[in-house]
Structure formats: C-alpha cells, structure tokens
Design a protein around this motif. Structure first.
Motif, PDB file in Angstrom:
ATOM      1  N   ARG A 125      84.149  55.213   1.684  1.00  0.00           N
ATOM      2  CA  ARG A 125      84.475  55.173   0.258  1.00  0.00           C
ATOM      3  C   ARG A 125      83.935  53.896  -0.391  1.00  0.00           C
ATOM      4  NH1 ARG A 125      88.277  52.381  -1.458  1.00  0.00           N
ATOM      5  NH2 ARG A 125      89.624  52.588   0.381  1.00  0.00           N
ATOM      6  N   GLU A 126      84.096  52.748   0.271  1.00  0.00           N
ATOM      7  CA  GLU A 126      83.612  51.492  -0.297  1.00  0.00           C
ATOM      8  C   GLU A 126      82.096  51.484  -0.438  1.00  0.00           C
ATOM      9  OE1 GLU A 126      85.040  48.205   1.945  1.00  0.00           O
ATOM     10  OE2 GLU A 126      87.151  48.612   1.542  1.00  0.00           O
ATOM     11  N   TYR A 127      81.398  52.105   0.498  1.00  0.00           N
ATOM     12  CA  TYR A 127      79.936  52.196   0.388  1.00  0.00           C
ATOM     13  C   TYR A 127      79.565  52.971  -0.877  1.00  0.00           C
ATOM     14  CZ  TYR A 127      75.140  53.690   1.360  1.00  0.00           C
ATOM     15  OH  TYR A 127      73.794  53.948   1.275  1.00  0.00           O
ATOM     16  N   ARG A 128      80.267  54.062  -1.117  1.00  0.00           N
ATOM     17  CA  ARG A 128      80.028  54.852  -2.321  1.00  0.00           C
ATOM     18  C   ARG A 128      80.282  53.994  -3.564  1.00  0.00           C
ATOM     19  NH1 ARG A 128      84.140  59.057  -2.002  1.00  0.00           N
ATOM     20  NH2 ARG A 128      83.105  59.589  -0.040  1.00  0.00           N
ATOM     21  N   MET A 129      81.350  53.221  -3.528  1.00  0.00           N
ATOM     22  CA  MET A 129      81.679  52.353  -4.657  1.00  0.00           C
ATOM     23  C   MET A 129      80.622  51.267  -4.860  1.00  0.00           C
ATOM     24  SD  MET A 129      85.736  51.967  -3.751  1.00  0.00           S
ATOM     25  CE  MET A 129      86.042  50.704  -4.978  1.00  0.00           C
ATOM     26  N   CYS A 130      80.104  50.735  -3.764  1.00  0.00           N
ATOM     27  CA  CYS A 130      79.068  49.696  -3.867  1.00  0.00           C
ATOM     28  C   CYS A 130      77.823  50.229  -4.560  1.00  0.00           C
ATOM     29  CB  CYS A 130      78.703  49.179  -2.477  1.00  0.00           C
ATOM     30  SG  CYS A 130      79.973  48.135  -1.731  1.00  0.00           S
ATOM     31  N   LEU A 131      77.420  51.428  -4.203  1.00  0.00           N
ATOM     32  CA  LEU A 131      76.232  52.018  -4.833  1.00  0.00           C
ATOM     33  C   LEU A 131      76.456  52.213  -6.324  1.00  0.00           C
ATOM     34  CD1 LEU A 131      74.805  54.588  -2.265  1.00  0.00           C
ATOM     35  CD2 LEU A 131      74.610  52.102  -2.349  1.00  0.00           C
ATOM     36  N   GLN A 132      77.658  52.635  -6.694  1.00  0.00           N
ATOM     37  CA  GLN A 132      77.957  52.774  -8.117  1.00  0.00           C
ATOM     38  C   GLN A 132      77.925  51.404  -8.797  1.00  0.00           C
ATOM     39  OE1 GLN A 132      78.130  55.331  -9.934  1.00  0.00           O
ATOM     40  NE2 GLN A 132      78.891  57.097  -8.768  1.00  0.00           N
ATOM     41  N   GLY A 133      78.450  50.399  -8.113  1.00  0.00           N
ATOM     42  CA  GLY A 133      78.509  49.068  -8.706  1.00  0.00           C
ATOM     43  C   GLY A 133      77.149  48.452  -8.958  1.00  0.00           C
ATOM     44  N   ILE A 134      76.196  48.696  -8.042  1.00  0.00           N
ATOM     45  CA  ILE A 134      74.875  48.075  -8.202  1.00  0.00           C
ATOM     46  C   ILE A 134      73.914  48.931  -9.009  1.00  0.00           C
ATOM     47  CG2 ILE A 134      75.134  46.819  -6.033  1.00  0.00           C
ATOM     48  CD1 ILE A 134      73.214  48.833  -4.734  1.00  0.00           C
ATOM     49  N   SER A 135      74.254  50.210  -9.202  1.00  0.00           N
ATOM     50  CA  SER A 135      73.321  51.114  -9.889  1.00  0.00           C
ATOM     51  C   SER A 135      73.270  50.877 -11.391  1.00  0.00           C
ATOM     52  CB  SER A 135      73.713  52.574  -9.625  1.00  0.00           C
ATOM     53  OG  SER A 135      74.915  52.902 -10.314  1.00  0.00           O
ATOM     54  N   GLY A 136      74.389  50.386 -11.958  1.00  0.00           N
ATOM     55  CA  GLY A 136      74.444  50.186 -13.397  1.00  0.00           C
ATOM     56  C   GLY A 136      74.686  51.448 -14.184  1.00  0.00           C
ATOM     57  N   GLN A 137      74.955  52.562 -13.512  1.00  0.00           N
ATOM     58  CA  GLN A 137      75.167  53.817 -14.223  1.00  0.00           C
ATOM     59  C   GLN A 137      76.454  53.795 -15.046  1.00  0.00           C
ATOM     60  OE1 GLN A 137      74.952  57.233 -11.681  1.00  0.00           O
ATOM     61  NE2 GLN A 137      72.833  56.868 -11.066  1.00  0.00           N
ATOM     62  N   ILE A 138      77.485  53.139 -14.520  1.00  0.00           N
ATOM     63  CA  ILE A 138      78.760  53.058 -15.229  1.00  0.00           C
ATOM     64  C   ILE A 138      78.832  51.778 -16.040  1.00  0.00           C
ATOM     65  CG2 ILE A 138      81.267  53.115 -14.984  1.00  0.00           C
ATOM     66  CD1 ILE A 138      80.836  54.359 -12.208  1.00  0.00           C
ATOM     67  N   SER A 139      78.451  50.683 -15.417  1.00  0.00           N
ATOM     68  CA  SER A 139      78.514  49.372 -16.056  1.00  0.00           C
ATOM     69  C   SER A 139      77.545  48.431 -15.350  1.00  0.00           C
ATOM     70  CB  SER A 139      79.946  48.815 -15.975  1.00  0.00           C
ATOM     71  OG  SER A 139      79.985  47.459 -16.363  1.00  0.00           O
TER      72      SER A 139
END
Length: 460
Positions: free
Chosen positions: A388-402
């Motif tokens: 789950r944290e890996y998934r969150m990391c990808l979201q965090g670095i992608s900039g898609q959300i913020s």
C-alpha cells in the motif's frame, strides 16, 4: 503484535527511577512495550518447536562464503567470527539512502554507487552463509541514516524520470521486507539475527531499515523522527506498520507531527529494545563481535550486560501519554487539532504548542493521507503495508493529485526558503476523493509492488 495501552501506561507510571525494561530468556516477556513485535515472533517460534533436539547451529569461526565488492565505500563491511556488520558510510549526506547504497549490479549510471542495492546483496549472501549467526547494521559518522535521498528523487522527478524513482522505492521496500522476514527456513531454527545500532539521526527510511531488527540499541545521541508530512509526503518504508503498533495513538502523534524522540523515549515506547551511553557503544560492539552464535538469548544477554538504566525526563512526551492519546484518538485531523487547541488552552504545555506548530506547517493533504495510512496499517501485515505504501509513494511523486512532495523538498531542502505553497492550501480544501485516490494504483496498468511473500512469510 500491538501492546496494550493500559499496560504501557501502568509501566510508565510505576517505573522505578533506575528501572530498565528488558526482555529476559527465550520465552517470557517481562515488559509489554520493550520487545519488538518481530523479536516476540522469533522467540515464540523457538519455544513452539516440536523437535527441540535440533537446537542452535554450532558455528565455525570463519566464513566459507567470501564477501564481494568490499571496495564499495558507501557500505563498509566488518567481518567477525560469527557475525557481519554493515556500516552505512554516506556520511556527507547523513547516510541518506539511495539506490546507489541498496546493487546486485549497476543498473543505471545515475545510481552507479547504490547503497541500497549493495545492502540487499550483502544481506541475502549473509542469510545463505551457514557460518554467520547474526548481522548488525550501524551508521558511520554522526547518523544511523537520515532516510531516503529525497533531493535526488526531487531532481529525478524534475527531469521527468519517474522510472528511476520507482526503482528506488521497489528496492528499499524489498530490502525492508527481507529484513522483516530475515529467517532461514531451510533449518529448523536458524535465525540470522539483526542488531541495529542507532547512534545519531534515525529518520524516515533510516527508521524503516532499522525497525525490523530484532534488537535495536539506542544511545544518548540517538534522534528518531518521521518528518515526511513536513515535506509534503507521508511516513513510508514500513512506517504505517511499526508506528501503528505502538501503544495507543502514539504512532499517529509521531506520523503527523514529525516530532523527535531521544534514545530514552525510544526505549520507553518500544522503538528501541536496549539503551547504552554513546561512550559504551565501542564496548557493546566489541562484545557482540566476540560472539559466535545464532541464539537470540545469547545476544540479548550480551546487550543486557552493557545496557544503561535510563528514564525519560519529566518534560518528555512519554509522561503526557494520557493527554496525547485523548487528542490523537479522534477520527479526523481537524478534530485532532481542535482537541490539541483545547488541551493547550487548559494546560499551556509545551508539547501541545509544538505539536500544533508542526501540524500547521505540514502539508494538509499529507496530514490526512498519513492519518488514514496509520489507521489502515493497524490492521494489516507488513507486506500489506509495504504494498500500500508503495502505491502511495507513486501517487506522491507523480504529481497527479498534488505537487506537494516536490514543493516541500524545494522549500525545506533545495531553496531552503521554508515557505512551501501547499496545494491544497488548507485542510478544508482537501477532499475525501483526493485522499482516497492517494491509496489507489497510479493507473489501471501500473503493476503493484512485488514481494516474495510465497518464499518469505510475512508477520502481523
């Protein structure tokens, strides 16, 4: 294995001035908060063996498996009769982890000296070596590890190179899973015990690679923190697992505020298993280096013989656990802040003021994401937390959300203007959909983190 809050409170309240909480023997726990969840699991497995005649292996004094790549100075190896020590040696960056420190081979020119890959290779080799009974890890210089090299990640993101960022997270998460499952299943009871010597700064990913260790030795110079919300990220590297297993809501407090703990406080809450004054650390290492064993109780005895009695100062947050638990037990970040404001108004205590200051400095999105992460981690296994944290990391670095991660690193570590412009700018602008998306795969085609769960049993 979560410890009961009432037992922890009682232990703190009744603690004699010079009392140390130690784990003694092979099968009994004298203090609910002291031994890590993994150590308890290891010794429980030991005590339940159906055929005790296998016992512990007799170890020879020399290894038949020569170490390779000892010239790589980012991870220095010390070899003893029955143990090996990995010394993180990227001292100019407080031993920040990069894929240059965790490489089975050099995969990318930009990560030509990867410490994480080297650690992964060393630990796998040591686990397969029948002559190595336990391993140790420590930091060179004044830090155990300040965590992941977020500035390098920031630069890669700015160059649009997300694949190398993914490789970093895949590597460190696989290494943490290796540490968290560091057993030798082909022998009845054949542990490669790990001892983390936590001198200096232990933060973020540095905490992630130390927490799975069976024994974690803190000193009077140890500083522990998970400050990711202050740079627009979330506590990762297994943090949602080990923080959520701390007593009560102490994990939420550490995850959201990024507040620091010293060695005595780490010992009291269970993040450390032993404490020694920094001046005694060479003696501790020397005595451990003389051991030729894979028996955890022998290592325990050696550490206990050179441990120091220690008690958190009266101003420590450890003595405010009831108030802390009340404030951080609420369902939302907004309610936590309101509760802290009420507590501060009543008591005017410094810990409330400091916590509120940190929460107001942190990324609003990161606060809500981190709270949900800790709450989910409380009911998940280590591998589930890492995936789950890996998934969150990808979201965090992608900039898609913020773009908060890049903005936080820029403000805190690159430009150092200390004035990040968070997006969204306040808690009220963070929607539930944004938080939920943070926990979703980056895309329908994005592969999940692969961990060898079929070969290596996860623990709860």
């Amino acid at each position: 294995m979560a410890y009961s809050l009432c037992n922890w409170r009682a232990a703190i309240k009744n603690q004699a001035p010079n009392q140390l909480f130690y784990f003694r023997g092979k099968t009994e726990i004298l203090c609910n908060m002291m031994r890590s969840y993994k150590s308890a699991l290891l010794l429980r497995r030991f005590s339940s063996l159906k055929n005790p005649s296998y016992g512990y292996r007799r170890l020879t004094s020399s290894s038949s498996n020569p170490l390779s790549d000892d010239s790589d100075n980012l991870v220095v190896v010390e070899g003893k009769a029955g143990s090996r020590t990995a010394i993180l040696n990227r001292t100019t960056s407080l031993n920040a982890l990069n894929t240059s420190m965790l490489a089975l081979r050099v995969l990318l020119e930009t990560f030509a000296q990867c410490n994480l890959l080297r650690l992964l290779k060393l630990y796998k080799n040591w686990e397969d070596d029948p002559d190595i009974g336990f391993v140790m890890m420590k930091g060179g210089g004044r830090a155990f590890s300040a965590g992941g090299d977020v500035v390098s990640l920031y630069n890669l993101i700015k160059k649009g190179n997300l694949e190398e960022c993914k490789h970093f997270f895949q590597t460190i998460y696989n290494f943490i899973y290796l540490l968290g499952t560091y057993l030798k299943p082909n022998v009845s009871l054949d542990f490669s015990m790990q001892v983390a010597l936590l001198n200096g700064f232990t933060m973020g990913g540095g905490a992630g690679i130390s927490m799975p260790s069976t024994f974690r030795v803190a000193t009077d110079k140890t500083i522990f923190a998970t400050p990711e919300t202050l740079i627009g990220f979330h506590p990762d590297a297994g943090a949602s697992f080990y923080l959520s297993h701390l007593p009560g809501h102490f994990g939420e407090y550490l995850a959201l505020t990024g507040e620091k703990l010293n060695g005595a406080e780490m010992l009291s809450c269970g993040l450390a298993t032993h404490f020694s004054q920094i001046t005694k650390l060479p003696l501790v290492e020397e005595q451990l280096g003389n051991l030729v064993t894979d028996d955890p109780s022998v290592i325990e005895t050696s550490l206990g013989n050179h441990g120091d009695t220690v008690r958190p100062e009266q101003t420590s947050i450890i003595h405010r656990i009831d108030a802390l638990d009340e404030c951080f037990s609420h369902d939302t970040v907004e309610e936590i802040i309101e509760s802290l404001e009420n507590e501060a108004a009543k008591t005017n205590e410094a810990w409330c003021t400091s916590a509120l200051k940190k929460l107001k400095e942190a990324s609003p999105l990161s606060l809500k994401v981190s709270l949900k992460s800790i709450r989910e981690g409380r009911f998940q296994t280590l591998d589930q937390c890492l995936i789950r944290e890996y998934r969150m990391c990808l979201q965090g670095i992608s900039g898609q959300i913020s773009g908060d991660f890049c903005e936080g690193v820029r403000a805190k570590l690159v430009d150092k203007d200390l004035a990040p412009k968070w997006d969204p700018p306040s808690l009220e602008h963070v929607s539930q959909d944004m938080v939920d998306q943070y926990f979703s795969p980056l895309s329908a085609y994005e592969p999940e983190l692969e961990l060898p769960t079929k070969q290596r049993e996860a623990f709860t």
